[in-house]
Design a protein around this motif. Structure first.
Motif, short mmCIF file in Angstrom:
data_model
loop_
_atom_site.label_atom_id
_atom_site.label_comp_id
_atom_site.label_asym_id
_atom_site.label_seq_id
_atom_site.Cartn_x
_atom_site.Cartn_y
_atom_site.Cartn_z
N VAL A 170 -5.34 8.79 4.04
CA VAL A 170 -3.82 9.01 4.78
C VAL A 170 -3.36 10.19 4.75
CG1 VAL A 170 -1.49 8.06 4.54
CG2 VAL A 170 -3.60 6.49 3.90
N ARG A 171 -2.79 10.80 5.76
CA ARG A 171 -2.45 12.23 5.97
C ARG A 171 -1.57 12.45 4.61
NH1 ARG A 171 -0.59 10.33 10.86
NH2 ARG A 171 1.47 11.52 10.22
N ALA A 172 -1.55 13.71 4.20
CA ALA A 172 -0.77 14.24 3.17
C ALA A 172 0.78 14.13 3.47
CB ALA A 172 -1.03 15.70 2.60
N ASN A 173 1.12 14.51 4.61
CA ASN A 173 2.49 14.69 5.11
C ASN A 173 3.03 13.10 5.15
OD1 ASN A 173 1.20 13.90 7.40
ND2 ASN A 173 2.56 15.19 8.68
N LEU A 174 2.15 12.10 5.30
CA LEU A 174 2.93 10.94 5.35
C LEU A 174 2.92 10.19 4.16
CD1 LEU A 174 3.57 8.43 7.51
CD2 LEU A 174 1.18 7.86 7.21
N ILE A 175 2.16 10.61 3.11
CA ILE A 175 2.34 10.11 1.88
C ILE A 175 3.60 11.25 0.93
CG2 ILE A 175 1.23 10.50 -0.52
CD1 ILE A 175 -1.55 10.48 0.75
N ARG A 176 3.66 12.28 1.44
CA ARG A 176 4.80 12.76 0.83
C ARG A 176 6.20 12.18 1.53
NH1 ARG A 176 1.75 17.65 1.75
NH2 ARG A 176 2.57 17.81 3.85
N TYR A 177 6.11 11.63 2.79
CA TYR A 177 7.19 10.94 3.28
C TYR A 177 7.47 10.00 2.69
CZ TYR A 177 10.21 8.64 6.48
OH TYR A 177 11.40 7.78 7.05
N TRP A 178 6.38 9.21 2.30
CA TRP A 178 6.80 7.79 1.65
C TRP A 178 7.23 8.01 0.23
CZ3 TRP A 178 1.12 5.53 3.07
CH2 TRP A 178 0.99 5.10 4.26
N ALA A 179 6.81 8.96 -0.29
CA ALA A 179 7.25 9.38 -1.55
C ALA A 179 8.64 9.75 -1.74
CB ALA A 179 6.40 10.51 -2.30
N LEU A 180 9.26 10.20 -0.71
CA LEU A 180 10.46 10.73 -0.41
C LEU A 180 11.35 9.43 -0.24
CD1 LEU A 180 12.95 12.71 -0.39
CD2 LEU A 180 12.18 12.95 1.98
N VAL A 181 10.78 8.45 0.53
CA VAL A 181 11.74 7.22 0.72
C VAL A 181 11.42 6.26 -0.59
CG1 VAL A 181 11.20 5.10 2.12
CG2 VAL A 181 10.83 7.11 3.38
N PHE B 277 0.86 -1.24 0.00
CA PHE B 277 0.01 -0.26 0.01
C PHE B 277 0.97 1.20 -0.07
CE2 PHE B 277 -2.38 3.12 2.55
CZ PHE B 277 -3.40 3.29 1.57
N LYS B 278 2.08 1.31 0.71
CA LYS B 278 2.83 2.28 0.87
C LYS B 278 3.28 2.71 -0.48
CE LYS B 278 4.13 1.70 5.83
NZ LYS B 278 5.15 1.68 6.60
N LEU B 279 3.99 1.39 -1.03
CA LEU B 279 4.58 1.65 -2.50
C LEU B 279 3.56 2.28 -3.58
CD1 LEU B 279 6.83 -1.51 -2.46
CD2 LEU B 279 7.45 0.80 -2.67
N LYS B 280 2.29 1.79 -3.54
CA LYS B 280 1.29 2.04 -4.32
C LYS B 280 1.30 3.76 -4.29
CE LYS B 280 -3.47 1.48 -5.35
NZ LYS B 280 -4.74 1.06 -5.12
N LEU B 281 1.01 4.23 -2.92
CA LEU B 281 0.59 5.66 -2.77
C LEU B 281 1.85 6.40 -3.04
CD1 LEU B 281 -1.34 5.90 0.55
CD2 LEU B 281 -1.98 6.34 -1.86
N LEU C 252 13.78 4.67 7.78
CA LEU C 252 13.09 4.50 8.95
C LEU C 252 11.65 4.51 8.85
CD1 LEU C 252 15.39 6.80 11.17
CD2 LEU C 252 15.65 4.32 10.63
N SER C 253 10.83 3.95 9.67
CA SER C 253 9.50 3.96 9.67
C SER C 253 8.74 5.49 9.66
CB SER C 253 8.94 2.89 10.77
OG SER C 253 9.24 3.62 12.04
N SER C 254 9.61 6.24 10.44
CA SER C 254 9.02 7.82 10.66
C SER C 254 10.20 8.74 10.92
CB SER C 254 7.62 7.80 11.34
OG SER C 254 8.15 7.77 12.67
N PRO C 255 9.95 9.87 10.62
CA PRO C 255 11.01 10.96 11.17
C PRO C 255 11.13 10.94 12.63
CG PRO C 255 10.02 11.72 9.21
CD PRO C 255 9.30 10.42 9.70
N GLY C 256 9.82 10.84 13.16
CA GLY C 256 9.57 10.85 14.72
C GLY C 256 10.71 9.99 15.51
N ILE C 257 10.98 8.69 14.92
CA ILE C 257 11.74 7.95 15.82
C ILE C 257 13.22 8.32 15.67
CG2 ILE C 257 13.22 5.69 15.27
CD1 ILE C 257 10.70 4.68 14.04
N LEU C 258 13.70 8.96 14.56
CA LEU C 258 14.89 9.90 14.48
C LEU C 258 14.95 10.96 15.34
CD1 LEU C 258 17.60 9.97 13.30
CD2 LEU C 258 16.85 11.31 11.23
#
Length: 166
Positions: free
Chosen positions: A30-41, A8-12, A85-91
């Motif tokens: 899904v939140r837009a900022n999360l989609i933008r993060y997935w796109a960057l990854v 699902f993440k790869l698709k988005l 990483l799964s999210s920038p929050g971890i870092l």
């Protein structure tokens, strides 16, 4: 475990290369900022994105990520995406812990409640026990014996009652 599956993440992430993240947010919830993060990854790591091979992250890995971020002057988001990483929050948490307590706080901790260890040692021989300990053990054994006798009497009464019903 992630809330969203890797496929699902790869698709988005692929769709975000062509469409706006706000439009995708409305379509998929899904939140837009999360989609933008997935796109960057996805842009950085390609199809190998969202694998998280190193879970739980080692202390050495965390320190390497923080040093790379500082050396290259990368943002939290970019560094998180670069290391998948799964999210920038971890870092952000690693950064805060390292700044406050140093490398010791980056070591992974065991989760959950600690195991209960039972004292399985054999009881002292009666020759080594004091008079008080002997009396306490005698009282305990008498109480245990009385309970077992009552339990046996209840079981017999139940059997007798069942026989009279027949």
């Amino acid at each position: 475990m992630s809330k969203h599956h890797k496929v699902f993440k790869l698709k988005l992430a692929k769709l975000a290369q062509e469409e706006s993240s706000v439009v995708l947010e409305r379509k998929f919830g899904v939140r837009a900022n999360l989609i933008r993060y997935w796109a960057l990854v996805y842009r950085i790591n390609g199809l190998d994105s969202f694998t998280h091979k190193q879970l739980p992250y080692t202390c050495k890995f965390k320190l390497n990520v923080l040093k790379t971020m500082r050396r290259n002057e990368w943002s939290l988001g970019f560094t998180s995406a670069y290391f998948d990483l799964s999210s920038p929050g971890i870092l952000f948490q690693w950064q805060k812990l390292y700044a406050h307590d140093g490398i010791t706080r980056l070591k992974p901790k065991k989760k959950g409640r600690p195991r209960v260890t039972y004292d399985s040692s054999t009881p002292k021989p009666s020759a080594e026990m004091s008079e008080k300990e002997l009396r306490e053990e005698l009282d305990y054994l008498r109480a245990e014996n009385a309970i077992l006798k009552k339990l046996e009497a209840l079981a017999q009464a139940k059997k007798k009652k069942a026989k009279t019903r027949r």
